[in-house]
Scaffold this motif. Structure first.
Motif, PDB file in Angstrom:
ATOM      1  N   VAL A  40       0.817  -1.206   0.000  1.00 65.12           N
ATOM      2  CA  VAL A  40       0.000   0.000   0.000  1.00 65.12           C
ATOM      3  C   VAL A  40       0.857   1.265   0.000  1.00 65.12           C
ATOM      4  O   VAL A  40       0.513   2.251  -0.637  1.00 65.12           O
ATOM      5  N   ARG A  41       1.996   1.255   0.652  1.00 63.13           N
ATOM      6  CA  ARG A  41       2.841   2.455   0.714  1.00 63.13           C
ATOM      7  C   ARG A  41       3.583   2.718  -0.599  1.00 63.13           C
ATOM      8  O   ARG A  41       4.077   3.812  -0.812  1.00 63.13           O
ATOM      9  N   PHE A  91       0.170   4.249  -2.608  1.00 68.52           N
ATOM     10  CA  PHE A  91      -0.475   5.462  -2.102  1.00 68.52           C
ATOM     11  C   PHE A  91       0.434   6.231  -1.165  1.00 68.52           C
ATOM     12  O   PHE A  91       1.240   5.647  -0.455  1.00 68.52           O
ATOM     13  N   ARG A  92       0.257   7.551  -1.152  1.00 71.86           N
ATOM     14  CA  ARG A  92       0.889   8.385  -0.126  1.00 71.86           C
ATOM     15  C   ARG A  92      -0.014   8.348   1.084  1.00 71.86           C
ATOM     16  O   ARG A  92      -1.178   8.698   1.007  1.00 71.86           O
ATOM     17  N   MET A  93       0.529   7.932   2.204  1.00 70.75           N
ATOM     18  CA  MET A  93      -0.256   7.803   3.426  1.00 70.75           C
ATOM     19  C   MET A  93       0.266   8.741   4.523  1.00 70.75           C
ATOM     20  O   MET A  93      -0.025   8.549   5.692  1.00 70.75           O
ATOM     21  N   ASP A  94       1.003   9.778   4.139  1.00 69.33           N
ATOM     22  CA  ASP A  94       1.690  10.612   5.121  1.00 69.33           C
ATOM     23  C   ASP A  94       0.937  11.868   5.538  1.00 69.33           C
ATOM     24  O   ASP A  94       1.390  12.593   6.403  1.00 69.33           O
ATOM     25  N   ARG A 148      -5.587  12.924   2.979  1.00 67.82           N
ATOM     26  CA  ARG A 148      -4.888  11.693   2.576  1.00 67.82           C
ATOM     27  C   ARG A 148      -5.672  11.023   1.456  1.00 67.82           C
ATOM     28  O   ARG A 148      -5.105  10.470   0.519  1.00 67.82           O
ATOM     29  N   THR A 153      -4.953  10.353  -3.371  1.00 70.99           N
ATOM     30  CA  THR A 153      -5.014   9.177  -4.237  1.00 70.99           C
ATOM     31  C   THR A 153      -4.919   9.584  -5.707  1.00 70.99           C
ATOM     32  O   THR A 153      -4.934   8.728  -6.590  1.00 70.99           O
ATOM     33  N   TRP A 189      -6.928   0.927  -0.277  1.00 71.60           N
ATOM     34  CA  TRP A 189      -6.752   2.189   0.428  1.00 71.60           C
ATOM     35  C   TRP A 189      -7.628   2.228   1.680  1.00 71.60           C
ATOM     36  O   TRP A 189      -7.172   2.639   2.751  1.00 71.60           O
ATOM     37  N   ALA A 191      -6.181   0.031   4.389  1.00 72.53           N
ATOM     38  CA  ALA A 191      -4.962   0.628   4.939  1.00 72.53           C
ATOM     39  C   ALA A 191      -5.280   1.797   5.857  1.00 72.53           C
ATOM     40  O   ALA A 191      -4.490   2.131   6.747  1.00 72.53           O
ATOM     41  N   THR A 192      -6.423   2.393   5.663  1.00 72.64           N
ATOM     42  CA  THR A 192      -6.844   3.536   6.455  1.00 72.64           C
ATOM     43  C   THR A 192      -7.641   3.124   7.689  1.00 72.64           C
ATOM     44  O   THR A 192      -8.014   3.951   8.492  1.00 72.64           O
TER      45      THR A 192
END
Length: 184
Positions: free
Chosen positions: A5-6, A9-12, A19, A23, A45, A48-49
């Protein structure tokens, strides 16, 4: 083969709704990159969230993309000191009011319980509500678009002076610093 997932996607971004808008990457670039390329990517996504979603239908993906873009346009309007489009506000409010997710504290962590009948709609409701609290709350004047090359992602400027320029120092800020070093 499952994707990391990282890497996809940007998960920061510390703001959940922002966030979600990430996407799409390189929004201000020549060719923005859609990362929700199918229902499986939205499922990835959401999981992961922290949303326990088993399956996403094509209609769910379409609703998610419509919400994501409404959040992005509203946030960008607010960042520019403009009034958001009423159509986008209706999309946001409808998603928020449609969700039936319940928050719970379990084993010291916040969890979302989604209904069996509309789990994706419930998750989108949480995202919409998160956006409403920020975009309509007391910190709305701290909403900004990233100045990084090609980015334009939304972020909340939590710096004391209110002069942060990038959505993330680790990504966009570093790109700018590296470009400056290369140019000197």
């Amino acid at each position: 083969m499952t994707e990391d997932v990282r890497r996809v996607f940007r998960m920061d971004n510390e703001v959940l709704a922002f966030r979600f808008t990430a996407t799409v990457s390189d929004r201000a670039g020549a060719q923005p990159r859609e990362r929700l390329t199918g229902p499986a990517r939205l499922t990835m996504w959401l999981r992961a969230t922290g949303f326990d979603v088993a399956d996403v239908a094509p209609a769910d993906l379409a609703a998610a993309v419509a919400l994501r873009e409404a959040i992005y346009r509203i946030g960008s309007a607010i960042a520019a000191g403009k009034r958001p489009d009423s159509k986008d506000v209706r999309i946001l409010n409808k998603a928020a009011s449609s969700g039936q997710a319940k928050a719970a504290l379990e084993q010291g962590r916040a969890q979302w319980h989604l209904t069996d009948t509309a789990p994706v709609g419930d998750a989108l409701g949480v995202l919409a509500t998160d956006a409403i609290h920020l975009l309509g709350g007391p910190d709305r004047h701290r909403v900004k678009n990233c100045e990084g090359p090609g980015c334009a992602g939304l972020y909340l400027d939590t710096s004391r002076a209110g002069n942060r320029r990038w959505c993330s120092m680790n990504t966009c800020g570093n790109k700018v610093k590296k470009a400056r070093l290369a140019a000197s």
